[in-house]
Design an enzyme around this catalytic site. Sequence first.
Site, PDB file in Angstrom:
ATOM      1  N   ARG A  37       4.088 -45.947 -18.664  1.00 34.60           N
ATOM      2  CA  ARG A  37       3.613 -45.487 -19.707  1.00 34.60           C
ATOM      3  C   ARG A  37       4.814 -44.913 -20.627  1.00 34.60           C
ATOM      4  O   ARG A  37       5.613 -44.210 -20.077  1.00 34.60           O
ATOM      5  CB  ARG A  37       2.703 -44.384 -19.723  1.00 34.60           C
ATOM      6  CG  ARG A  37       1.176 -44.657 -19.686  1.00 34.60           C
ATOM      7  CD  ARG A  37       0.135 -43.774 -19.396  1.00 34.60           C
ATOM      8  NE  ARG A  37       0.355 -42.305 -20.033  1.00 34.60           N
ATOM      9  CZ  ARG A  37      -0.312 -41.493 -19.909  1.00 34.60           C
ATOM     10  NH1 ARG A  37      -1.436 -41.669 -18.777  1.00 34.60           N
ATOM     11  NH2 ARG A  37      -0.307 -40.506 -20.657  1.00 34.60           N
ATOM     12  N   ARG A  43       5.082 -32.134 -21.767  1.00 37.40           N
ATOM     13  CA  ARG A  43       3.512 -32.298 -21.609  1.00 37.40           C
ATOM     14  C   ARG A  43       3.384 -31.102 -20.566  1.00 37.40           C
ATOM     15  O   ARG A  43       1.977 -30.545 -20.770  1.00 37.40           O
ATOM     16  CB  ARG A  43       3.160 -33.765 -21.075  1.00 37.40           C
ATOM     17  CG  ARG A  43       3.216 -34.658 -22.145  1.00 37.40           C
ATOM     18  CD  ARG A  43       3.386 -36.207 -21.585  1.00 37.40           C
ATOM     19  NE  ARG A  43       2.160 -36.415 -20.940  1.00 37.40           N
ATOM     20  CZ  ARG A  43       2.073 -37.337 -19.956  1.00 37.40           C
ATOM     21  NH1 ARG A  43       3.099 -38.291 -19.824  1.00 37.40           N
ATOM     22  NH2 ARG A  43       1.140 -37.717 -19.359  1.00 37.40           N
ATOM     23  N   ARG A  58       4.677 -43.148 -11.733  1.00 42.34           N
ATOM     24  CA  ARG A  58       3.428 -43.636 -12.223  1.00 42.34           C
ATOM     25  C   ARG A  58       3.689 -44.844 -12.795  1.00 42.34           C
ATOM     26  O   ARG A  58       4.441 -45.254 -13.650  1.00 42.34           O
ATOM     27  CB  ARG A  58       2.810 -42.547 -12.938  1.00 42.34           C
ATOM     28  CG  ARG A  58       1.263 -43.170 -13.067  1.00 42.34           C
ATOM     29  CD  ARG A  58       0.438 -41.787 -13.510  1.00 42.34           C
ATOM     30  NE  ARG A  58       0.967 -41.507 -14.783  1.00 42.34           N
ATOM     31  CZ  ARG A  58       0.103 -40.378 -15.508  1.00 42.34           C
ATOM     32  NH1 ARG A  58      -0.824 -39.952 -14.767  1.00 42.34           N
ATOM     33  NH2 ARG A  58       0.024 -40.061 -16.780  1.00 42.34           N
ATOM     34  N   LYS A 102      -6.589 -36.954 -12.423  1.00 44.51           N
ATOM     35  CA  LYS A 102      -7.577 -36.882 -13.081  1.00 44.51           C
ATOM     36  C   LYS A 102      -8.040 -38.208 -13.238  1.00 44.51           C
ATOM     37  O   LYS A 102      -9.223 -38.692 -13.120  1.00 44.51           O
ATOM     38  CB  LYS A 102      -7.663 -36.055 -14.453  1.00 44.51           C
ATOM     39  CG  LYS A 102      -7.221 -34.625 -14.529  1.00 44.51           C
ATOM     40  CD  LYS A 102      -7.306 -33.995 -15.764  1.00 44.51           C
ATOM     41  CE  LYS A 102      -6.514 -34.932 -16.670  1.00 44.51           C
ATOM     42  NZ  LYS A 102      -4.960 -34.391 -16.207  1.00 44.51           N
ATOM     43  N   ARG A 153      -8.478 -29.815 -24.097  1.00 40.75           N
ATOM     44  CA  ARG A 153      -7.244 -29.538 -23.851  1.00 40.75           C
ATOM     45  C   ARG A 153      -6.672 -28.282 -24.510  1.00 40.75           C
ATOM     46  O   ARG A 153      -5.393 -27.695 -24.251  1.00 40.75           O
ATOM     47  CB  ARG A 153      -6.186 -30.557 -24.112  1.00 40.75           C
ATOM     48  CG  ARG A 153      -5.836 -31.265 -22.724  1.00 40.75           C
ATOM     49  CD  ARG A 153      -4.836 -32.663 -23.297  1.00 40.75           C
ATOM     50  NE  ARG A 153      -4.197 -33.036 -22.252  1.00 40.75           N
ATOM     51  CZ  ARG A 153      -4.262 -34.396 -21.803  1.00 40.75           C
ATOM     52  NH1 ARG A 153      -5.274 -34.989 -21.854  1.00 40.75           N
ATOM     53  NH2 ARG A 153      -3.288 -34.982 -21.082  1.00 40.75           N
TER      54      ARG A 153
HETATM   55  P1  AMP Z   1      -3.511 -38.226 -21.051  1.00 39.06           P
HETATM   56  O1  AMP Z   1      -3.616 -39.898 -20.763  1.00 39.06           O
HETATM   57  O2  AMP Z   1      -4.565 -37.664 -20.565  1.00 39.06           O
HETATM   58  O3  AMP Z   1      -2.082 -37.699 -19.935  1.00 39.06           O
HETATM   59  O4  AMP Z   1      -2.869 -38.146 -22.551  1.00 39.06           O
HETATM   60  C1  AMP Z   1      -1.725 -38.810 -23.053  1.00 39.06           C
HETATM   61  C2  AMP Z   1      -1.630 -38.174 -24.337  1.00 39.06           C
HETATM   62  O5  AMP Z   1      -2.655 -38.516 -25.006  1.00 39.06           O
HETATM   63  C3  AMP Z   1      -1.291 -36.699 -24.316  1.00 39.06           C
HETATM   64  O6  AMP Z   1       0.070 -36.080 -23.966  1.00 39.06           O
HETATM   65  C4  AMP Z   1      -1.667 -36.082 -25.677  1.00 39.06           C
HETATM   66  O7  AMP Z   1      -0.489 -36.626 -26.748  1.00 39.06           O
HETATM   67  C5  AMP Z   1      -2.961 -37.140 -26.061  1.00 39.06           C
HETATM   68  N1  AMP Z   1      -3.975 -36.562 -25.760  1.00 39.06           N
HETATM   69  C6  AMP Z   1      -4.986 -37.007 -24.633  1.00 39.06           C
HETATM   70  N2  AMP Z   1      -6.192 -36.047 -24.783  1.00 39.06           N
HETATM   71  C7  AMP Z   1      -5.944 -35.067 -25.815  1.00 39.06           C
HETATM   72  C8  AMP Z   1      -6.736 -34.046 -26.080  1.00 39.06           C
HETATM   73  N3  AMP Z   1      -7.681 -33.777 -25.445  1.00 39.06           N
HETATM   74  N4  AMP Z   1      -6.176 -33.159 -27.005  1.00 39.06           N
HETATM   75  C9  AMP Z   1      -5.081 -33.324 -27.540  1.00 39.06           C
HETATM   76  N5  AMP Z   1      -4.218 -34.507 -27.285  1.00 39.06           N
HETATM   77  C10 AMP Z   1      -4.629 -35.349 -26.437  1.00 39.06           C
END
Ligand code: AMP
Length: 218
Positions: A164, A175, A131, A17, A92
Amino acid sequence: MSGGLNLMLVGAPGSGKGTQAKRLVEKYNMPQLSTGDILRQAIKDQTALGIQAKEFMDAGKLVPDELIMGLIEERFGHADYQNGWILDGFPRTMPQAEGLSALLDRTGKKLKHVILLDVPGEAIVERIVGRRSCPACGNVHHVRFSPPKSEGICDACGGALVQRSDDTEEKVRVRFGQYESETASVIPYFEPLGIVASVDGQQSADEVFAAITGILEG
Ligand code: AMP
């Protein structure tokens, strides 16, 4: 492209994404709204949002819906969000999907495309654990699938690449579990709008990008 693109990218963690959103931003000159990027920046800046979100993110868990919706409402008020946006990593959960629909209704905006980047669960761990991300510009490499020209250095900006802290195998499993139990149900919610399309996310990044632009311009 005239008017707002108003696009949502959905997919498991590591489905591409962020990579695709960045390419779309470049091509269509629309802002990317990545809740993950915003939360990581908030943690770095030690804002109230960052302090509240940190424990959830460290555990690989979803941040509570109220915090996410507050952040979205605030962003949607910005001037540069008036002419289209690319949602990356939001919504999400079902309450977030419903919250988004209500917010769009209230502000007279319309979601135009939902694009699912389809990657099977068994491919996710390798994609995420390998990654390497650039905290400076948000660019993402992979040690095997898209290695940087110079090891540890971001091709885009020359910054130092990092893994990360939530990109470990243990946290990826949490996740991905959350993706399956909470996020996957968001896709059928948008089906009745007739705007959901699925793209094979295991193709090369160029092929995925071509498929997405084909849908947007089709
Ligand atoms: P990402 O960078 O999209 O993989 O997001 C990293 C982390 O941020 C996720 O594992 C969640 O802990 C938090 N996070 C990001 N977007 C959301 C969302 N829309 N709702 C809840 N938690 C989020």
